[in-house]
Design an enzyme around this catalytic site. Structure first.
Site, mmCIF file in Angstrom:
data_model
loop_
_atom_site.group_PDB
_atom_site.id
_atom_site.type_symbol
_atom_site.label_atom_id
_atom_site.label_comp_id
_atom_site.label_asym_id
_atom_site.label_seq_id
_atom_site.Cartn_x
_atom_site.Cartn_y
_atom_site.Cartn_z
ATOM 1 N N GLY A 82 13.014 -8.718 -10.402
ATOM 2 C CA GLY A 82 13.453 -8.686 -11.788
ATOM 3 C C GLY A 82 13.714 -7.292 -12.304
ATOM 4 O O GLY A 82 14.704 -7.040 -12.995
ATOM 5 N N ASP A 103 12.988 -4.892 0.555
ATOM 6 C CA ASP A 103 12.466 -6.183 0.095
ATOM 7 C C ASP A 103 12.562 -7.166 1.263
ATOM 8 O O ASP A 103 13.453 -7.042 2.104
ATOM 9 C CB ASP A 103 13.250 -6.719 -1.107
ATOM 10 C CG ASP A 103 12.410 -7.654 -1.971
ATOM 11 O OD1 ASP A 103 11.762 -8.554 -1.393
ATOM 12 O OD2 ASP A 103 12.398 -7.490 -3.205
ATOM 13 N N ASN A 183 2.995 -6.606 -6.718
ATOM 14 C CA ASN A 183 1.632 -6.805 -6.215
ATOM 15 C C ASN A 183 0.990 -5.455 -5.931
ATOM 16 O O ASN A 183 1.670 -4.462 -5.653
ATOM 17 C CB ASN A 183 1.624 -7.687 -4.963
ATOM 18 C CG ASN A 183 2.384 -7.058 -3.814
ATOM 19 O OD1 ASN A 183 1.844 -6.266 -3.049
ATOM 20 N ND2 ASN A 183 3.665 -7.398 -3.690
ATOM 21 N N CYS A 225 -2.715 9.581 -9.090
ATOM 22 C CA CYS A 225 -2.001 8.654 -8.231
ATOM 23 C C CYS A 225 -2.474 7.232 -8.546
ATOM 24 O O CYS A 225 -3.376 7.027 -9.359
ATOM 25 C CB CYS A 225 -2.206 9.005 -6.759
ATOM 26 S SG CYS A 225 -3.829 8.530 -6.102
ATOM 27 N N CYS A 228 -6.152 6.737 -7.967
ATOM 28 C CA CYS A 228 -7.108 7.499 -8.784
ATOM 29 C C CYS A 228 -7.777 6.612 -9.829
ATOM 30 O O CYS A 228 -8.960 6.775 -10.126
ATOM 31 C CB CYS A 228 -6.396 8.660 -9.477
ATOM 32 S SG CYS A 228 -6.036 10.060 -8.404
ATOM 33 N N CYS A 249 2.557 -19.967 -11.960
ATOM 34 C CA CYS A 249 3.342 -18.753 -11.716
ATOM 35 C C CYS A 249 3.280 -17.863 -12.946
ATOM 36 O O CYS A 249 2.938 -18.306 -14.040
ATOM 37 C CB CYS A 249 4.795 -19.093 -11.375
ATOM 38 S SG CYS A 249 5.712 -19.845 -12.740
#
Length: 403
Positions: A82, A103, A183, A225, A228, A249
């Site tokens: 998206g 991907d 994710n 980062c 961290c 979902c």
């Protein structure tokens, strides 16, 4: 009879070929739509046939010094969903030199609530469908696709090599990495790779309820980062798959994803072309239209050893010299006042010297005119009043007529 069957089979084969052709080109029917010819050099000429005239206008308006430098830049986009697909679309329209897409998912009809992909591309890999569409939009952009999961051990090394040597110049790293994954595992993989190779990157995301999003600019050693200050799922080593249930979902709004992608590309352009201020962290809350900004400092106890190394390298760099402005002295520039000049505040009451006071002048000067001294005695004006007259008005009229 056999001849008729052969004709029918030939017609069926031809129809199959026509049906397969749009899929092979990412849903773009090449026989009905032809891509424009490549353009060797960006031009600022204002004509309808120039796709870069409005971009090059940024130079004329003194926003960007040399916009054509964007053709020398290579950007890696991890995740073409998206946010990532819209990000790739925007960068392609801006004339980026090279895009590297990562991907391993496929286009589904469930993705049609988002932007970019079309229903006829369902079933194609996202990178394949995106490459076909992007090449049609701007054939000047070099597009490279990788259809694999970067979180596996083998593929992580391939990902590391690609971002380290996939720049516009062979063997050089990409100029920027954009994380558009959904994710934490993939985010941690990108974080580890960029910390190891000391590459600047943007992390982005949209919340599961689809009403908030954010972008974060990560400079290894300078800013925090992703490891961290990780989210709870990463900090507690919870398997993300256990949080997902069958039939459930995350929500998805094309508006929130488009806004997040716009923030991401806007700041990427500012970084690549060196104009404006790049936000270290920029959030978006759609419910209240709130846009928080902040800077996250690195964690000295970060679990990523490469992050610790980058922090030490950053601290060892020579600090930029800050030139302090000299304080303006309030003392008078000249101690002596040879000409007797005085400054009077505008709101100060005017004070006229008395006639007996002589004005003060500098040494060697004399007055061109001196006012005469006035006598202290004031002259009394004598007012003569006519005595009361008892003559009547008629007598006065008669006297005037006889004159």
């Amino acid at each position: 009879m056999s001849h008729a069957i052969d004709e029918l089979q030939a017609i069926i084969a031809e129809l199959k070929t026509e049906l397969e052709e749009p899929k092979a080109t990412g849903g773009v029917a090449t026989n009905s739509r032809l891509a424009r010819d490549r353009i060797d050099r960006m031009s600022a000429e204002v004509v309808d046939s120039n796709p870069y005239s409005r971009l090059m206008a940024l130079q004329r308006m003194n926003i960007v010094k040399d916009y054509e430098r964007i053709r020398d830049k290579a950007v890696a986009i991890v995740g073409v969903g998206g946010v990532g697909s819209v990000t790739a679309d925007m960068l392609t329209r801006c004339g980026i030199g090279k895009l590297i897409l990562f991907d391993y998912d496929k286009v589904e009809l469930a993705n049609m609530n988002r932007l970019f992909f079309t229903p006829d591309q369902a079933g194609l890999s996202k990178v394949e469908a995106a490459a076909a569409t992007l090449s049609f939009i701007n054939p000047d952009v070099e597009i490279e696709t990788h259809n694999y999961n970067i979180t596996t051990v083998e593929n992580f090394d391939r990902f590391l090599d690609t971002i380290s040597q996939g720049g516009r110049i062979a063997g050089q790293p990409v100029d920027l990495v954009l994380s558009c994954v959904d994710n934490f595992e993939a985010r941690m993989a990108i974080n580890a790779a960029c910390n190891e190779r000391n590459l600047n990157w943007f992390e982005s995301g949209v919340s599961e309820n689809a009403v908030s999003g954010h972008i974060q600019f990560i400079r290894p050693g300078d800013t925090a980062c992703f490891a961290c200050a990780p989210p709870l799922v990463v900090a507690e080593n919870i398997d993300e798959k256990t949080l997902k249930r069958e039939g459930v979902c995350a929500a998805s709004l094309p508006t929130t994803m488009g806004i997040t992608a716009g923030f991401l590309v806007q700041n990427a352009l500012k970084y690549l072309l060196n104009f404006g201020e790049v936000s270290d962290y920029l959030g978006y809350n759609a419910l209240s239209d709130f846009f928080p900004k902040m800077t996250l400092k690195p964690n000295p106890q970060c679990d990523d050893r490469n992050c610790i190394v980058r922090q030490k390298e950053f601290q060892a760099r020579p600090k930029p010299v800050v030139i302090e402005e000299k304080a303006v002295s309030e003392e008078p520039l000249h101690a002596t006042n040879e000409w007797g000049i005085e400054l009077v505040a505008e709101d100060a009451p005017e004070s006229n010297p008395t006639p007996t006071e002589a004005p003060v002048v500098g040494e060697g000067l004399r007055l061109a005119y001196e006012a005469p001294e006035r006598s202290s005695e004031t002259s009394e004006e004598t007012v003569t009043t006519a005595p009361a007259d008892e003559t009547s008005l008629e007598d006065l009229m008669a006297q005037m007529k006889s004159m």
